[in-house]
Design an enzyme around this catalytic site. Structure first.
Site, PDB file in Angstrom:
ATOM      1  N   TYR A   1      -2.393   5.362  -4.109  1.00 35.34           N
ATOM      2  CA  TYR A   1      -3.372   6.411  -3.880  1.00 35.34           C
ATOM      3  C   TYR A   1      -2.781   7.643  -4.552  1.00 35.34           C
ATOM      4  O   TYR A   1      -1.694   8.089  -4.188  1.00 35.34           O
ATOM      5  CB  TYR A   1      -3.565   6.684  -2.394  1.00 35.34           C
TER       6      TYR A   1
ATOM      7  N   SER B   1       0.827  -1.202   0.000  1.00 34.49           N
ATOM      8  CA  SER B   1       0.000   0.000   0.000  1.00 34.49           C
ATOM      9  C   SER B   1       0.863   1.254   0.000  1.00 34.49           C
ATOM     10  O   SER B   1       1.896   1.317   0.680  1.00 34.49           O
ATOM     11  CB  SER B   1      -0.907   0.016   1.235  1.00 34.49           C
TER      12      SER B   1
ATOM     13  N   HIS C   1     -13.730  -2.267  -0.612  1.00 35.36           N
ATOM     14  CA  HIS C   1     -12.761  -1.724   0.345  1.00 35.36           C
ATOM     15  C   HIS C   1     -13.033  -2.257   1.752  1.00 35.36           C
ATOM     16  O   HIS C   1     -12.889  -1.543   2.747  1.00 35.36           O
ATOM     17  CB  HIS C   1     -12.802  -0.190   0.341  1.00 35.36           C
TER      18      HIS C   1
ATOM     19  N   THR D   1      -6.209   2.223  -6.648  1.00 38.73           N
ATOM     20  CA  THR D   1      -7.392   2.253  -5.788  1.00 38.73           C
ATOM     21  C   THR D   1      -8.196   3.495  -6.145  1.00 38.73           C
ATOM     22  O   THR D   1      -7.779   4.616  -5.866  1.00 38.73           O
ATOM     23  CB  THR D   1      -6.998   2.250  -4.306  1.00 38.73           C
TER      24      THR D   1
ATOM     25  N   LYS E   1      -8.917  -1.036  -8.772  1.00 39.27           N
ATOM     26  CA  LYS E   1      -9.478  -1.619  -7.549  1.00 39.27           C
ATOM     27  C   LYS E   1     -10.653  -0.782  -7.040  1.00 39.27           C
ATOM     28  O   LYS E   1     -10.596   0.447  -7.028  1.00 39.27           O
ATOM     29  CB  LYS E   1      -8.402  -1.702  -6.471  1.00 39.27           C
TER      30      LYS E   1
END
Length: 374
Positions: free
Chosen positions: A146, A122, A265, A172, A241
């Site tokens: 992100y 992440s 999520h 994402t 995603k």
């Protein structure tokens, strides 16, 4: 946890754990993880109806026991994007593993590598690329981004991820703002440590920041063009995603996605969204095997893995259960959870007459007319 806390005392013990089922792990982890951190990991949006829907959705389709199918010692191994993995599940990208254990993402990475599957890193990790890479010890990794508001910062992050060895990018796209996570609001939760990968675009390191602050520093206006730009700049396969609607899956593929990631999520974003598994069949039908599908949100048993594959997923991604294992035993605890899923899936394969993963994908499921109350 709040701003007045001086120190965050995450668990540090490393040991293998006994896993009877992954539901019990949540309660066990609540006893060792500090209150704010545990509720950040376990919590979801609103009164968590969608989290319950993720679990209940599995009861809408059931597995048929199959007899005399000439099956023995089922093979759980499979392949995705050229990676051969031990079982049809990978590690989902989750922020801030350091809330669960002092080894942070490096501990999870070691478990994933030792087991033999793919680590999704992440952008909101509490560890650096170098620390996670040390844990992976050469194991495969994908990177979840992100997006920053600044496109050059995004390109720089993608370059670093690729240099670190990422072989795919996960965009994402469902988190342009934070979900209304009641537990975090009540706890006045802030992150107790930094996020080194994205601190370049935060107003600080992330330490002492709330989730709303962090999402507020990221890009809200994500468009189909971003999929094209990420794929074009990175030169890597891109999974989009957060897909819950067939039209979004179709759009993503047309704009350059190499994979679809079906997910709500973990019920942490839009409140009163459908249970994630309920959305999978229609999305898989629209995708029609053009690209691989990863599924997550609510996977807790081997039966869930089997149902997801029978409904069109190529692999599933595991989230909270692995972090609860990490909390209870560090990398060895996380490994124990992965091992449990493989053993549980092997049992399901034997009972459904599935010799290999392709057999699982071909299973017929029983439509349960009684729903959850069956």
């Amino acid at each position: 946890m709040n701003n007045n806390d001086i120190e965050y005392n995450a668990p540090s013990e490393i040991k293998y754990i006994d896993v009877v089922n992954t539901y019990d792990l949540e309660e066990e982890a609540s006893k060792v993880v500090p209150h704010g951190g545990f509720n950040y990991i376990a919590g979801a949006s609103g009164d968590e109806w969608t989290k319950r829907a993720n679990d209940r959705a599995w009861k809408h389709k059931l597995l048929y026991p199959r007899l005399a199918q000439d099956v023995e010692a089922p093979d759980t191994s499979t392949e995705i994007l050229g990676h051969k993995i031990k079982a049809p599940f990978i590690m989902a990208p989750i922020a801030a593993h350091g809330l669960a254990h002092t080894t942070k993402e490096a501990g999870t990475a070691r478990a994933v590598s030792e087991f033999g599957t793919i680590m999704s890193i992440s952008a909101y990790s509490g560890a650096t690329f170098e620390e996670i890479s040390e844990g992976l010890n050469g194991g495969p990794r994908w990177f979840q981004i992100y997006m920053a508001k600044d496109d050059q910062q995004n390109r720089d992050i993608l370059d670093e991820a690729k240099s670190d060895g990422a072989t795919a990018i996960i965009l994402t796209a469902d988190s342009t703002v934070s979900g209304n996570r009641d537990r975090d609001v009540k706890n006045k939760f802030v992150y107790p440590f930094g996020m080194p990968i994205v601190q370049r675009y935060l107003r600080g390191t992330a330490e002492g920041m709330s989730l709303n602050n962090i999402y507020g520093a990221s890009k809200q206006k994500i468009s189909p063009r971003d999929i094209e730009e990420i794929a074009g700049h990175s030169g890597l396969p891109v999974f989009v995603k957060g897909i819950q609607h067939p039209e979004d899956a179709d759009m993503a593929i047309k704009r350059g996605a190499s994979g679809i990631w079906v997910s709500n999520h973990g019920a942490r974003q839009l409140y009163e969204a459908p249970g994630s598994f309920d959305t999978l069949p229609a999305i898989a039908e629209r995708v029609n095997k053009r690209v691989p599908i990863v599924f997550d949100s609510g996977v807790r048993r081997g039966e869930h893995v089997a149902k997801a594959l029978a409904s069109g997923a190529d692999v599933v991604a595991l989230g909270r259960p692995v972090l609860f294992g990490l909390a209870l035993g560090g990398w060895q605890g996380a490994y124990s959870v992965l091992d449990y899923f493989q053993k549980d899936l092997t049992r399901v394969m034997q009972l459904t007459g599935s010799q290999n993963v392709e057999d699982l994908k071909g299973l017929d499921l029983f439509d349960n007319p009684y729903g959850y109350e069956y």
